[in-house]
Design a protein around this motif. Sequence first.
Motif, mmCIF file in Angstrom:
data_model
loop_
_atom_site.group_PDB
_atom_site.id
_atom_site.type_symbol
_atom_site.label_atom_id
_atom_site.label_comp_id
_atom_site.label_asym_id
_atom_site.label_seq_id
_atom_site.Cartn_x
_atom_site.Cartn_y
_atom_site.Cartn_z
ATOM 1 N N LYS A 126 0.644 -0.980 0.192
ATOM 2 C CA LYS A 126 0.145 0.054 0.153
ATOM 3 C C LYS A 126 1.090 1.339 0.137
ATOM 4 N N PRO A 127 0.421 2.385 -0.478
ATOM 5 C CA PRO A 127 1.346 3.506 -1.148
ATOM 6 C C PRO A 127 1.530 4.100 0.170
ATOM 7 N N ARG A 128 2.665 4.426 1.102
ATOM 8 C CA ARG A 128 3.013 5.327 2.090
ATOM 9 C C ARG A 128 3.631 5.945 2.188
ATOM 10 N N GLY A 129 3.096 7.490 2.234
ATOM 11 C CA GLY A 129 4.378 8.162 1.635
ATOM 12 C C GLY A 129 4.455 9.044 0.673
ATOM 13 N N LEU A 130 6.262 9.215 0.002
ATOM 14 C CA LEU A 130 6.317 10.015 -1.406
ATOM 15 C C LEU A 130 6.710 9.302 -2.217
ATOM 16 N N PHE A 131 6.911 8.593 -3.489
ATOM 17 C CA PHE A 131 8.582 8.039 -4.088
ATOM 18 C C PHE A 131 8.115 9.197 -5.211
ATOM 19 N N ILE A 132 9.424 9.490 -4.767
ATOM 20 C CA ILE A 132 9.720 10.795 -6.088
ATOM 21 C C ILE A 132 10.605 10.497 -6.653
ATOM 22 N N SER A 133 10.534 10.223 -8.108
ATOM 23 C CA SER A 133 11.867 9.576 -8.680
ATOM 24 C C SER A 133 12.214 10.580 -9.434
ATOM 25 N N TYR A 134 13.308 10.032 -10.601
ATOM 26 C CA TYR A 134 14.602 11.771 -11.518
ATOM 27 C C TYR A 134 13.622 11.690 -12.791
ATOM 28 N N PRO A 135 13.034 10.102 -12.898
ATOM 29 C CA PRO A 135 11.802 10.787 -14.263
ATOM 30 C C PRO A 135 11.205 11.760 -14.087
ATOM 31 N N ASN A 136 10.728 12.018 -13.488
ATOM 32 C CA ASN A 136 8.490 12.711 -12.888
ATOM 33 C C ASN A 136 9.441 13.707 -12.021
ATOM 34 N N LYS A 137 10.721 14.250 -12.288
ATOM 35 C CA LYS A 137 11.071 16.041 -12.116
ATOM 36 C C LYS A 137 10.928 16.660 -12.721
ATOM 37 N N LYS A 138 9.716 16.772 -13.185
ATOM 38 C CA LYS A 138 8.649 17.926 -13.515
ATOM 39 C C LYS A 138 7.260 17.232 -13.127
ATOM 40 N N ARG A 139 7.319 16.476 -12.360
ATOM 41 C CA ARG A 139 5.945 16.808 -11.820
ATOM 42 C C ARG A 139 5.753 16.673 -9.701
ATOM 43 N N ILE A 140 7.217 17.063 -9.872
ATOM 44 C CA ILE A 140 7.055 17.249 -7.783
ATOM 45 C C ILE A 140 5.833 17.616 -7.407
ATOM 46 N N TYR A 228 22.258 15.315 -10.078
ATOM 47 C CA TYR A 228 21.707 15.021 -8.864
ATOM 48 C C TYR A 228 21.067 15.913 -8.536
ATOM 49 N N ASP A 229 22.218 17.341 -8.282
ATOM 50 C CA ASP A 229 21.853 18.104 -7.261
ATOM 51 C C ASP A 229 20.796 19.181 -8.147
ATOM 52 N N ASP A 230 20.799 19.205 -9.215
ATOM 53 C CA ASP A 230 19.048 20.166 -9.600
ATOM 54 C C ASP A 230 18.087 19.497 -9.024
ATOM 55 N N PHE A 231 18.277 17.864 -9.077
ATOM 56 C CA PHE A 231 16.741 17.037 -8.697
ATOM 57 C C PHE A 231 16.494 17.416 -7.630
ATOM 58 N N VAL A 232 17.982 17.667 -6.255
ATOM 59 C CA VAL A 232 17.258 17.988 -5.218
ATOM 60 C C VAL A 232 17.095 19.703 -4.935
ATOM 61 N N GLU A 233 17.958 20.318 -5.629
ATOM 62 C CA GLU A 233 17.045 21.206 -5.559
ATOM 63 C C GLU A 233 15.848 21.966 -5.965
ATOM 64 N N ALA A 234 15.446 20.621 -7.721
ATOM 65 C CA ALA A 234 13.978 20.797 -7.307
ATOM 66 C C ALA A 234 13.133 19.845 -6.455
ATOM 67 N N PHE A 235 13.400 19.516 -6.118
ATOM 68 C CA PHE A 235 12.686 19.499 -3.966
ATOM 69 C C PHE A 235 12.481 19.992 -3.445
ATOM 70 N N VAL A 236 13.608 19.687 -2.961
ATOM 71 C CA VAL A 236 13.861 21.272 -2.262
ATOM 72 C C VAL A 236 12.979 22.995 -1.838
ATOM 73 N N SER A 237 12.990 23.186 -3.621
ATOM 74 C CA SER A 237 12.390 24.721 -3.780
ATOM 75 C C SER A 237 10.757 23.923 -4.485
ATOM 76 N N ALA A 238 10.437 22.685 -4.451
ATOM 77 C CA ALA A 238 9.429 22.658 -4.151
ATOM 78 C C ALA A 238 8.292 22.188 -3.555
ATOM 79 N N LYS A 240 9.663 24.094 -0.964
ATOM 80 C CA LYS A 240 9.727 25.017 0.266
ATOM 81 C C LYS A 240 7.923 25.359 -0.298
ATOM 82 N N ARG A 241 7.974 25.633 -1.714
ATOM 83 C CA ARG A 241 6.565 26.147 -2.117
ATOM 84 C C ARG A 241 5.147 25.518 -1.528
ATOM 85 N N ARG A 242 5.396 24.492 -1.329
ATOM 86 C CA ARG A 242 4.272 23.617 -1.030
ATOM 87 C C ARG A 242 4.009 23.870 0.736
ATOM 88 N N TRP A 243 5.080 24.250 1.246
ATOM 89 C CA TRP A 243 4.679 24.349 3.307
ATOM 90 C C TRP A 243 6.312 25.000 3.367
#
Length: 571
Positions: A126-140, A228-238, A240-243
């Motif tokens: 069952k889903p618990r939490g979020l799997f944010i995969s590299y191919p989904n970078k633009k969908r974070i 890798y760094d760009d992906f982490v940056e995209a995650f952190v920025s998203a 920060k925008r959300r919460w």
Amino acid sequence: MDSSSAAANSAKSEVVETRLSGYDLLLHPGLNKGTAFTEEERDAFALHGLLPPHVGNLEDQLERRMKAFDGETNSFDRYNFMRNLQDSNETLFYALITGNVEKFLPIVYTPTVGEGCQRFSETWLKPRGLFISYPNKKRIDQMLADPRYDKVRCIVVSDGERILGLGDQGAGGMGIPIGKMALYTALGGVHPEHCLPVLLDVGTDNEDRLKDPIYIGWRSKRVRGQEYDDFVEAFVSAVKRRWPHILLQWEDFAGSNANRLLERYRDRLCTFNDDIQGTAAVATATVLGAVQATGIPMKEQRIGFLGFGSAGIGIANLLLAAMKEDGLSDEDAHKQFYPVDRYGLILAGQAGLRPDQVRYARKKSDLAGWTLSGSEQVSLADVVRNAKLTVLIGVSSQAGAFTEEIVREMAKHTDRPAIFPLSNPTSKSEATPADLTKWTNGRALIGTGSPFPPTEINGKTVEFSQTNNSYIFPGLALGILTSRAKHVSDAMIMAAAKALAALSPTLKNKEASLLPPITDSRKVSLPVAEAVGQQAIAEGLAGVADEKSFEKELREYVWEPVYRPYVRLND
């Protein structure tokens, strides 16, 4: 502050309002009460027929689940049992843990969670939490936007590259954020709705995972470098925008990334790394307990490390600060440390040293007069023999590295050697406490990363302190959330360590364990949270007005795993 009575009063008055009914209600792990739904609730929520006719209560269910748990034949099956329970009835899951911390902590977290990560793909349901995969970078942003996450206040995130001492587990590393968040709630009283586990799936270099036909992660070699760094940056920025006021905990990132990411983001949002700072806090508290037991002042301790990556350096940094508080200059404090890695004692000018390792590198002139074994490297045995260590800390993941020869040599030079094999899981521990006790004739002060059974020496049963981060990070998170801290400072981490050290049984009995019983973990979280919040206020980092406001927030915040009455909302 009586948090238990405050929480109980809050629980009595709280009513849960929901539009869900029938199967939808029963399938929601945060709302499902199973047989504990009352007759009135079964009427209101169309539950008759979906539940057996018996109307029970939480106590009945605890007895039933405990019997089923005890019927499982091994630790991994028990781990899987608890994961399934968490995904079906969170209140019951947390009530089991809070009532039996010593029994359940090794199952829902270390050491069993390690196997849970290794076998994650075969057990995921069952889903618990979020799997944010590299191919989904633009969908974070899209993934984070789901309304179910509106109440999230804290995140534990991993990329699965350094899971305990087991290495790269790829998507299976999600077991760690899930386990950490469970302890936020079970031991810290953070509401489950406020917790979001996240796995950044950037691939894996674990060939066993890539070749496994049932592996659930992104089947690719790890993304590294700028991508890798760009992906982490995209995650952190998203995030920060959300919460904008989120607490973000980094977990089980490889050493090459852990310190770097913490330094990059610690001033941009409220964030900490438990492997670096949580481990440092609990290790420092344990050393302070040893100081109380031995009477040797902090500034006179001579501390050796086996393993000097992110965790070892984090521990050294906090112990260094404690030595400076005890009166040493920065230069003299550094002289009390002896870091050993796979190439031996770390020496100035050695190739390949990271900047944070260079600070602790010893000069060759420091070895004047030493008797060495003759090899090119200065071994741990050489360090123990010549430096006459009082404290030895293992974060190397090298099972058995604290040999009988090394331990007996250490015991020659100090009456009560403090020895901490901290590597997880149990299979990676640098020594067993039973051996350490035997080799020192019961004189060693011992703290372990994983739980070990008591042993007998000279007709006396000896129990061992588990130097487990669970003493620190739940209370640290609770203090951060309830003080509404903007950032996590080094002084807040030190405040957590000192709060735990103040609870050491050695204050009353120098022969006692260095840390409180693991059964008291939930009780420990409150004074840790208080110390952290008060420090945040003192540094001007808190979002609450003053200590009185903070104490009120803390009293009212703590969540207890009890069933509340339900009221149905109409569409």
